[in-house]
Motif scaffolding. Structure first.
Motif, PDB file in Angstrom:
ATOM      1  N   ALA A  62       0.831  -1.205   0.000  1.00  0.00           N
ATOM      2  CA  ALA A  62       0.000   0.000   0.000  1.00  0.00           C
ATOM      3  C   ALA A  62       0.866   1.257   0.000  1.00  0.00           C
ATOM      4  O   ALA A  62       0.456   2.307  -0.503  1.00  0.00           O
ATOM      5  N   GLU A  63       2.074   1.165   0.574  1.00  0.00           N
ATOM      6  CA  GLU A  63       2.977   2.318   0.676  1.00  0.00           C
ATOM      7  C   GLU A  63       4.381   1.872   0.311  1.00  0.00           C
ATOM      8  O   GLU A  63       4.878   0.867   0.813  1.00  0.00           O
ATOM      9  N   ALA A  64       5.025   2.605  -0.622  1.00  0.00           N
ATOM     10  CA  ALA A  64       6.414   2.295  -0.969  1.00  0.00           C
ATOM     11  C   ALA A  64       7.319   2.727   0.178  1.00  0.00           C
ATOM     12  O   ALA A  64       7.056   3.723   0.857  1.00  0.00           O
ATOM     13  N   GLY A  65       8.383   2.021   0.403  1.00  0.00           N
ATOM     14  CA  GLY A  65       9.305   2.384   1.467  1.00  0.00           C
ATOM     15  C   GLY A  65      10.554   1.541   1.425  1.00  0.00           C
ATOM     16  O   GLY A  65      10.614   0.524   0.742  1.00  0.00           O
ATOM     17  N   GLY A  66      11.565   1.997   2.170  1.00  0.00           N
ATOM     18  CA  GLY A  66      12.818   1.267   2.245  1.00  0.00           C
ATOM     19  C   GLY A  66      13.892   1.809   1.325  1.00  0.00           C
ATOM     20  O   GLY A  66      15.025   1.344   1.358  1.00  0.00           O
ATOM     21  N   ALA A  67      13.547   2.801   0.497  1.00  0.00           N
ATOM     22  CA  ALA A  67      14.522   3.394  -0.420  1.00  0.00           C
ATOM     23  C   ALA A  67      13.932   4.678  -0.977  1.00  0.00           C
ATOM     24  O   ALA A  67      12.721   4.927  -0.859  1.00  0.00           O
ATOM     25  N   GLU A  68      14.794   5.493  -1.574  1.00  0.00           N
ATOM     26  CA  GLU A  68      14.320   6.665  -2.298  1.00  0.00           C
ATOM     27  C   GLU A  68      14.249   6.291  -3.770  1.00  0.00           C
ATOM     28  O   GLU A  68      15.264   6.238  -4.471  1.00  0.00           O
ATOM     29  N   ALA A  69      13.057   5.989  -4.246  1.00  0.00           N
ATOM     30  CA  ALA A  69      12.871   5.567  -5.630  1.00  0.00           C
ATOM     31  C   ALA A  69      11.406   5.721  -5.999  1.00  0.00           C
ATOM     32  O   ALA A  69      10.520   5.632  -5.145  1.00  0.00           O
ATOM     33  N   ARG A  70      11.159   5.930  -7.271  1.00  0.00           N
ATOM     34  CA  ARG A  70       9.788   6.060  -7.751  1.00  0.00           C
ATOM     35  C   ARG A  70       9.214   4.673  -8.018  1.00  0.00           C
ATOM     36  O   ARG A  70       9.818   3.867  -8.735  1.00  0.00           O
ATOM     37  N   PRO A  71       8.068   4.346  -7.448  1.00  0.00           N
ATOM     38  CA  PRO A  71       7.531   2.988  -7.604  1.00  0.00           C
ATOM     39  C   PRO A  71       6.669   2.844  -8.861  1.00  0.00           C
ATOM     40  O   PRO A  71       6.197   3.824  -9.442  1.00  0.00           O
ATOM     41  N   PHE A  72       6.443   1.602  -9.255  1.00  0.00           N
ATOM     42  CA  PHE A  72       5.417   1.274 -10.226  1.00  0.00           C
ATOM     43  C   PHE A  72       4.082   1.180  -9.487  1.00  0.00           C
ATOM     44  O   PHE A  72       4.025   0.680  -8.355  1.00  0.00           O
ATOM     45  N   THR A  73       3.030   1.637 -10.102  1.00  0.00           N
ATOM     46  CA  THR A  73       1.710   1.608  -9.478  1.00  0.00           C
ATOM     47  C   THR A  73       0.816   0.600 -10.170  1.00  0.00           C
ATOM     48  O   THR A  73       0.950   0.338 -11.368  1.00  0.00           O
ATOM     49  N   THR A  74      -0.094   0.024  -9.390  1.00  0.00           N
ATOM     50  CA  THR A  74      -1.070  -0.907  -9.939  1.00  0.00           C
ATOM     51  C   THR A  74      -2.347  -0.785  -9.114  1.00  0.00           C
ATOM     52  O   THR A  74      -2.468   0.099  -8.256  1.00  0.00           O
ATOM     53  N   HIS A  75      -3.322  -1.657  -9.381  1.00  0.00           N
ATOM     54  CA  HIS A  75      -4.616  -1.544  -8.691  1.00  0.00           C
ATOM     55  C   HIS A  75      -5.189  -2.933  -8.480  1.00  0.00           C
ATOM     56  O   HIS A  75      -5.174  -3.778  -9.378  1.00  0.00           O
ATOM     57  N   HIS A  76      -5.658  -3.184  -7.264  1.00  0.00           N
ATOM     58  CA  HIS A  76      -6.316  -4.443  -6.926  1.00  0.00           C
ATOM     59  C   HIS A  76      -7.809  -4.265  -7.164  1.00  0.00           C
ATOM     60  O   HIS A  76      -8.474  -3.484  -6.473  1.00  0.00           O
ATOM     61  N   ASN A  77      -8.348  -4.989  -8.138  1.00  0.00           N
ATOM     62  CA  ASN A  77      -9.735  -4.762  -8.539  1.00  0.00           C
ATOM     63  C   ASN A  77     -10.726  -5.160  -7.455  1.00  0.00           C
ATOM     64  O   ASN A  77     -11.671  -4.418  -7.153  1.00  0.00           O
ATOM     65  N   THR A  78     -10.563  -6.334  -6.859  1.00  0.00           N
ATOM     66  CA  THR A  78     -11.541  -6.816  -5.887  1.00  0.00           C
ATOM     67  C   THR A  78     -11.596  -5.920  -4.661  1.00  0.00           C
ATOM     68  O   THR A  78     -12.676  -5.587  -4.154  1.00  0.00           O
ATOM     69  N   LEU A  79     -10.421  -5.522  -4.176  1.00  0.00           N
ATOM     70  CA  LEU A  79     -10.370  -4.659  -2.993  1.00  0.00           C
ATOM     71  C   LEU A  79     -10.511  -3.185  -3.339  1.00  0.00           C
ATOM     72  O   LEU A  79     -10.601  -2.351  -2.428  1.00  0.00           O
ATOM     73  N   ASP A  80     -10.514  -2.869  -4.646  1.00  0.00           N
ATOM     74  CA  ASP A  80     -10.553  -1.473  -5.105  1.00  0.00           C
ATOM     75  C   ASP A  80      -9.492  -0.667  -4.366  1.00  0.00           C
ATOM     76  O   ASP A  80      -9.765   0.358  -3.748  1.00  0.00           O
ATOM     77  N   LEU A  81      -8.238  -1.162  -4.487  1.00  0.00           N
ATOM     78  CA  LEU A  81      -7.158  -0.622  -3.668  1.00  0.00           C
ATOM     79  C   LEU A  81      -5.964  -0.264  -4.551  1.00  0.00           C
ATOM     80  O   LEU A  81      -5.433  -1.122  -5.273  1.00  0.00           O
ATOM     81  N   PRO A  82      -5.511   0.984  -4.529  1.00  0.00           N
ATOM     82  CA  PRO A  82      -4.287   1.323  -5.251  1.00  0.00           C
ATOM     83  C   PRO A  82      -3.081   0.726  -4.530  1.00  0.00           C
ATOM     84  O   PRO A  82      -2.982   0.781  -3.300  1.00  0.00           O
ATOM     85  N   LEU A  83      -2.159   0.151  -5.298  1.00  0.00           N
ATOM     86  CA  LEU A  83      -0.992  -0.506  -4.729  1.00  0.00           C
ATOM     87  C   LEU A  83       0.250  -0.109  -5.519  1.00  0.00           C
ATOM     88  O   LEU A  83       0.161   0.377  -6.649  1.00  0.00           O
ATOM     89  N   VAL A  84       1.406  -0.353  -4.915  1.00  0.00           N
ATOM     90  CA  VAL A  84       2.683  -0.150  -5.599  1.00  0.00           C
ATOM     91  C   VAL A  84       3.488  -1.435  -5.508  1.00  0.00           C
ATOM     92  O   VAL A  84       3.318  -2.235  -4.582  1.00  0.00           O
ATOM     93  N   LEU A  85       4.362  -1.657  -6.503  1.00  0.00           N
ATOM     94  CA  LEU A  85       5.309  -2.756  -6.426  1.00  0.00           C
ATOM     95  C   LEU A  85       6.465  -2.334  -5.535  1.00  0.00           C
ATOM     96  O   LEU A  85       6.881  -1.176  -5.554  1.00  0.00           O
ATOM     97  N   ARG A  86       6.981  -3.268  -4.778  1.00  0.00           N
ATOM     98  CA  ARG A  86       7.977  -2.939  -3.766  1.00  0.00           C
ATOM     99  C   ARG A  86       9.242  -2.359  -4.403  1.00  0.00           C
ATOM    100  O   ARG A  86       9.678  -2.780  -5.473  1.00  0.00           O
TER     101      ARG A  86
END
Length: 506
Positions: A209-233
């Motif tokens: 749900a939240e990118a962390g652990g480094a200073e970098a721009r994440p890739f974004t995606t979306h979980h359809n069932t949960l209607d939840l925006p997500l990022v790849l680690r």
């Protein structure tokens, strides 16, 4: 009806596949049982003299790379995973071994093309020229290749085609196969070294749900069932630290990381790291661990800790040099950043010696890092631990025990590239909150590589985390070093590439 999408050479191969079917010889086999591979045969029969035969039946399988047919005799080169072995094909021998198949020699020499997969059985013979060969007494088509192999692959100027069609690169280039063999040994060697020291590999989420652990721009995606925006680690750090909070004293994960950033000879958006966390240690312990781990796997993969990289000898034998960022910058530029009381003073001094002063570098610490990247980084050829970084660029590292404004952090540089990064981990939840809130302010101001406050991670720190040393190693860059590869795409089997442009119409 012929397949119109195939050219003349490909159509000829299709026709051969039909001939095989008509003869009751399937062009696409089901299975085969090789008794040996190339390397094993070479080892077991190294004593076989030139011109001698050994009446021992063997079976081998692989891809036909070359063919030479000379009347009633033929020589094929068969390639398996371990290397090439010669096939000695004699019409009389096949006729005697297969009396019910009088055309076996003609079928083998006319219906099998370079690129085809076949399995053969026979005895062993070393030619007068010293080539260990299988004297074929039986054969089986395993897969008819419709595409011919490249004629002059090594002379191709289009390097990108090697990345785009890696399967062809692997077929025709022993060097490429060796690169990925060494990479596999590197990965298994790291895991084995850590497992033997009671580290546990525990998988952490790729979707967050939240990118962390480094200073970098994440890739974004979306979980359809949960209607939840997500990022790849962008790192495995924060979840591995949660495991330390939970009581695991030695944990690691070796896996894929995703950062939505530029592509270069040293950057790929999808790459591999190993992150390692050990309770009751600090960054000095991580230096010792890093030296021993990398030197050990280098010895295992390369047979030595003194290697050649792009014409330069690199000595990975511990111990490695240690120097602070301040020391290295002063040696390279003459600037002592400890003496600057303001950002303006540091900026003026940098400009005076010809250094760029980016507006985004809004503190003395960030300018110190800029000076390091511009004048020092590429000169660090032999392995060196660069220590004691500014707190502004190290939001997850513990404040230095004796140097205000710095943190207990090192980065390992080899051949001018960052190869590892380690901290005495920040375990004070209040200090960590202040650091993350400062990151969030940068993010609000437009810094796409800064991130927000991970409340669950902060809650984990409030539960209590023991003193811990943490380390991350870039597997791809280490693989580049141990395989003498100039580009990161040389050590990633299938690197991300732009789609090929469609052919022009008309």
């Amino acid at each position: 009806m012929p397949e119109t999408r195939f050219n003349r050479l490909e159509q000829a191969r299709l026709e051969k596949a039909e001939v095989l079917r008509g003869l009751g010889l399937a062009p696409y086999g089901l299975r085969f049982d090789p008794s040996h591979r190339h390397a094993e045969l070479q080892r077991l029969h190294a004593d076989l003299a030139n011109g001698q035969e050994r009446d021992e039946r063997v079976s081998v399988a692989g891809r036909v790379m070359t063919r030479r047919v000379m009347g009633k005799l033929a020589f094929f080169t068969l390639l398996d995973e371990t290397g090439p072995i010669q096939l000695f094909i004699e019409k009389a021998t096949l006729a005697a071994a297969l009396p019910d198949q009088p055309e076996a020699f003609a079928q083998l020499t006319t219906l099998v093309d370079s690129g085809d997969w076949i399995g053969v059985s026979g005895s062993l013979r070393r030619t007068d020229r010293g080539e260990l060969s299988v004297k074929v007494t039986d054969w089986q088509m395993l897969s008819k290749a419709l595409q011919p192999l490249p004629d002059k692959w090594h002379g191709l100027a289009d390097v990108e085609k090697r990345y785009r069609q890696r399967y062809l690169d692997l077929v025709v280039s022993p060097q490429t196969r060796e690169t990925f063999r060494r990479r596999a040994l590197l990965v298994s060697g790291i895991r084995r070294w850590l497992d033997e020291r009671q580290f546990l590999e525990i998988e952490t989420p790729v979707l967050n749900a939240e990118a962390g652990g480094a200073e970098a721009r994440p890739f974004t995606t979306h979980h359809n069932t949960l209607d939840l925006p997500l990022v790849l680690r962008i790192a495995t750090e924060l979840h591995l630290k949660r495991l330390v909070v939970g009581g695991f004293e030695r944990v690691y994960e070796l896996g894929r990381i995703f950062r939505n950033e530029g592509v270069s000879t040293r950057h790929n958006p999808e790459f591999t790291t190993v992150e390692i966390y050990q309770a009751y240690t600090d960054y000095t312990d991580m230096m010792a661990l890093t030296e021993e781990l990398i030197a050990t796997v280098c010895q295992q993969v390369c047979g030595t800790t003194v290697i050649e990289y792009q014409g330069t000898t690199i000595d990975l034998t511990p111990p490695w040099r240690r120097a602070t960022m301040h020391e290295l910058v002063e040696q390279a530029t003459g600037l002592d950043f400890n003496g600057f009381s303001s950002r303006e003073q540091a900026a003026e001094a940098m400009a005076a010696v010809g250094l760029e002063v980016p507006d985004a570098a809004d503190s003395v610490g960030r300018l110190l890092n800029e000076a390091f990247e511009q004048r020092v980084e590429e000169s660090l050829i032999q392995p060196i631990f660069v220590t004691d970084y500014p707190v502004e660029i190290s939001p997850l590292a513990r404040a230095h025990r004796s140097k205000p404004g710095l943190v207990e952090r090192f980065e390992l540089f080899i051949v001018g590239r960052e190869t590892a990064n380690a901290f005495s981990e920040l375990i004070d939840p209040l200090d960590q909150r202040r650091r993350l809130e400062a990151q969030q302010e940068r993010r609000i101001a437009g810094d796409l590589e800064a991130h927000g406050v991970d409340e669950d991670f902060l809650h984990a720190l409030e539960v209590g985390m023991p003193p811990t040393g943490g380390l991350g190693i870039g597997i791809d860059r280490l693989a580049m070093l141990l395989t003498d590869s100039p580009s990161i795409r040389d050590v990633i089997a299938f690197p991300l590439l732009r789609p090929e442009a469609p052919p022009p119409v008309g």
